[in-house]
Design a protein around this motif. Sequence first.
Motif, PDB file in Angstrom:
ATOM      1  N   ILE A   1       0.907  -1.079  -0.015  1.00 31.98           N
ATOM      2  CA  ILE A   1      -0.029  -0.038  -0.156  1.00 31.98           C
ATOM      3  C   ILE A   1       0.853   1.207   0.054  1.00 31.98           C
ATOM      4  O   ILE A   1       0.436   2.075  -0.659  1.00 31.98           O
ATOM      5  N   VAL A   2       1.755   1.326   0.807  1.00 30.23           N
ATOM      6  CA  VAL A   2       2.627   2.447   0.711  1.00 30.23           C
ATOM      7  C   VAL A   2       3.581   2.546  -0.580  1.00 30.23           C
ATOM      8  O   VAL A   2       3.514   3.783  -1.099  1.00 30.23           O
ATOM      9  N   ALA A   3       3.776   1.475  -1.133  1.00 32.20           N
ATOM     10  CA  ALA A   3       4.730   1.497  -2.232  1.00 32.20           C
ATOM     11  C   ALA A   3       3.609   1.956  -3.222  1.00 32.20           C
ATOM     12  O   ALA A   3       3.975   3.081  -4.274  1.00 32.20           O
ATOM     13  N   ALA A   4       2.397   1.474  -3.655  1.00 30.06           N
ATOM     14  CA  ALA A   4       1.559   1.951  -4.604  1.00 30.06           C
ATOM     15  C   ALA A   4       1.166   3.548  -4.434  1.00 30.06           C
ATOM     16  O   ALA A   4       0.795   4.202  -5.300  1.00 30.06           O
ATOM     17  N   ARG A   5       0.932   4.009  -3.021  1.00 28.73           N
ATOM     18  CA  ARG A   5       0.515   5.235  -2.743  1.00 28.73           C
ATOM     19  C   ARG A   5       1.585   6.061  -3.309  1.00 28.73           C
ATOM     20  O   ARG A   5       1.471   7.387  -4.061  1.00 28.73           O
ATOM     21  N   MET A   6       2.860   5.968  -3.022  1.00 23.20           N
ATOM     22  CA  MET A   6       4.053   6.538  -3.232  1.00 23.20           C
ATOM     23  C   MET A   6       4.239   6.758  -5.082  1.00 23.20           C
ATOM     24  O   MET A   6       4.336   7.738  -5.374  1.00 23.20           O
ATOM     25  N   LEU A   7       3.925   5.596  -5.361  1.00 17.08           N
ATOM     26  CA  LEU A   7       4.407   5.415  -6.912  1.00 17.08           C
ATOM     27  C   LEU A   7       2.963   6.244  -7.637  1.00 17.08           C
ATOM     28  O   LEU A   7       3.219   6.872  -8.656  1.00 17.08           O
ATOM     29  N   SER A   8       1.718   6.246  -7.075  1.00 13.63           N
ATOM     30  CA  SER A   8       0.756   6.989  -7.703  1.00 13.63           C
ATOM     31  C   SER A   8       0.797   8.605  -7.715  1.00 13.63           C
ATOM     32  O   SER A   8       0.460   9.051  -8.896  1.00 13.63           O
ATOM     33  N   VAL A   9       1.358   8.874  -6.845  1.00 15.91           N
ATOM     34  CA  VAL A   9       1.845  10.346  -6.633  1.00 15.91           C
ATOM     35  C   VAL A   9       2.840  10.608  -7.456  1.00 15.91           C
ATOM     36  O   VAL A   9       2.816  11.668  -8.225  1.00 15.91           O
ATOM     37  N   HIS A  10       4.145   9.844  -7.454  1.00 21.88           N
ATOM     38  CA  HIS A  10       5.304  10.179  -8.376  1.00 21.88           C
ATOM     39  C   HIS A  10       4.968   9.924  -9.842  1.00 21.88           C
ATOM     40  O   HIS A  10       5.189  11.024 -10.527  1.00 21.88           O
ATOM     41  N   TYR A  11       4.030   9.172 -10.136  1.00 20.44           N
ATOM     42  CA  TYR A  11       3.563   9.146 -11.793  1.00 20.44           C
ATOM     43  C   TYR A  11       2.371   9.699 -12.102  1.00 20.44           C
ATOM     44  O   TYR A  11       1.935   9.489 -13.382  1.00 20.44           O
ATOM     45  N   GLY A  12       1.789  10.226 -11.087  1.00 28.18           N
ATOM     46  CA  GLY A  12       0.472  10.931 -11.389  1.00 28.18           C
ATOM     47  C   GLY A  12      -0.727   9.969 -11.766  1.00 28.18           C
ATOM     48  O   GLY A  12      -1.332  10.526 -12.609  1.00 28.18           O
ATOM     49  N   TRP A  13      -0.747   9.077 -11.063  1.00 29.83           N
ATOM     50  CA  TRP A  13      -1.849   8.046 -11.596  1.00 29.83           C
ATOM     51  C   TRP A  13      -3.318   8.325 -11.142  1.00 29.83           C
ATOM     52  O   TRP A  13      -3.293   9.277 -10.176  1.00 29.83           O
ATOM     53  N   ARG A  14      -4.327   8.234 -11.858  1.00 28.67           N
ATOM     54  CA  ARG A  14      -5.633   8.672 -11.816  1.00 28.67           C
ATOM     55  C   ARG A  14      -6.431   7.492 -11.990  1.00 28.67           C
ATOM     56  O   ARG A  14      -6.160   6.701 -12.930  1.00 28.67           O
ATOM     57  N   LEU A  15      -7.680   7.755 -11.432  1.00 24.84           N
ATOM     58  CA  LEU A  15      -8.660   6.834 -11.638  1.00 24.84           C
ATOM     59  C   LEU A  15      -9.622   7.292 -12.669  1.00 24.84           C
ATOM     60  O   LEU A  15      -9.567   8.509 -13.068  1.00 24.84           O
ATOM     61  N   PRO A  16     -10.184   6.596 -13.676  1.00 21.17           N
ATOM     62  CA  PRO A  16     -10.932   7.222 -14.519  1.00 21.17           C
ATOM     63  C   PRO A  16     -12.057   8.114 -13.927  1.00 21.17           C
ATOM     64  O   PRO A  16     -12.350   7.994 -12.901  1.00 21.17           O
ATOM     65  N   ARG A  17     -12.461   8.849 -14.925  1.00 22.10           N
ATOM     66  CA  ARG A  17     -13.104  10.190 -14.506  1.00 22.10           C
ATOM     67  C   ARG A  17     -14.512  10.132 -15.547  1.00 22.10           C
ATOM     68  O   ARG A  17     -14.491   9.781 -16.776  1.00 22.10           O
ATOM     69  N   SER A  18     -15.631  10.566 -14.869  1.00 19.11           N
ATOM     70  CA  SER A  18     -16.689  10.824 -15.591  1.00 19.11           C
ATOM     71  C   SER A  18     -16.707  11.831 -16.482  1.00 19.11           C
ATOM     72  O   SER A  18     -16.085  12.860 -16.258  1.00 19.11           O
ATOM     73  N   ARG A  19     -17.386  11.900 -17.660  1.00 15.47           N
ATOM     74  CA  ARG A  19     -17.266  12.837 -18.623  1.00 15.47           C
ATOM     75  C   ARG A  19     -18.488  13.962 -17.854  1.00 15.47           C
ATOM     76  O   ARG A  19     -19.486  13.759 -17.447  1.00 15.47           O
ATOM     77  N   PRO A  20     -17.977  15.183 -18.149  1.00 17.90           N
ATOM     78  CA  PRO A  20     -18.687  16.562 -17.531  1.00 17.90           C
ATOM     79  C   PRO A  20     -20.013  16.622 -18.239  1.00 17.90           C
ATOM     80  O   PRO A  20     -19.878  16.163 -19.500  1.00 17.90           O
ATOM     81  N   ILE A  21     -20.993  16.893 -17.536  1.00 20.08           N
ATOM     82  CA  ILE A  21     -22.321  17.097 -18.061  1.00 20.08           C
ATOM     83  C   ILE A  21     -22.466  18.326 -18.532  1.00 20.08           C
ATOM     84  O   ILE A  21     -22.494  19.376 -17.654  1.00 20.08           O
ATOM     85  N   ARG A  22     -22.881  18.475 -19.785  1.00 17.29           N
ATOM     86  CA  ARG A  22     -23.026  19.998 -20.519  1.00 17.29           C
ATOM     87  C   ARG A  22     -24.418  20.374 -20.467  1.00 17.29           C
ATOM     88  O   ARG A  22     -25.410  19.447 -20.573  1.00 17.29           O
TER      89      ARG A  22
END
Length: 203
Positions: free
Chosen positions: A179-200
């Motif tokens: 968990i520590v390694a995954a958290r640090m790597l996600s910050v370092h590499y800027g990993w993001r979860l999928p986002r919903s498309r904005p509703i116009r």
Amino acid sequence: MTWDILNIIGTTAFALSGVFAAMEEEYDLMGIYILGFVTAFGGGAVRNLLIGVPITNLWEQEALFLTAFVIMTIAFLLPRFLFETWRKWGLMFDAIGLGSFAVQGAIYASEMNLPLSASIAAAALTGTGGGMIRDVLAGRKPLFLRQEIYIAWTVPAGIGIGMGWISSMPGYITMLALIVAARMLSVHYGWRLPRSRPIRQQH
């Protein structure tokens, strides 16, 4: 023994995380203690409320309260140049607190023979509850609401421990490290979860 070790690791890491946040916001000594304590113990309080454990059980951890108090006092008394050096490790302390309390929360729910969903929720809330309260009191956007991956890293602990796949100290420590390694790597590499498309909006 496992419970005590995870408690000490998580309490120490989150107490320091709270202190650094308070000092960055230029809080006074009392503000530093308050923010440090709620960061270190807030997740356990939220978990207890969720799974029906009396919240007064927190007051049985006198040794941990004393440990947190000593650690916060030492951090406060550090010379300024040492504080600036330590502050760079703030993300690491937060990741350690996240991992250790996520594992601890899942163990807590599992030992109460609660269902898998409770194990996942306990891991998530124990791991992120203290940091959430810290950020709210410090006037910051809580980490788990930001774009970067945070609370999602607690889910594997909830599943692995809740399903009984992880049930020994080596397994707990391995999950904490992951968990520590995954958290640090996600910050370092800027990993993001999928986002919903904005509703116009229609005009």
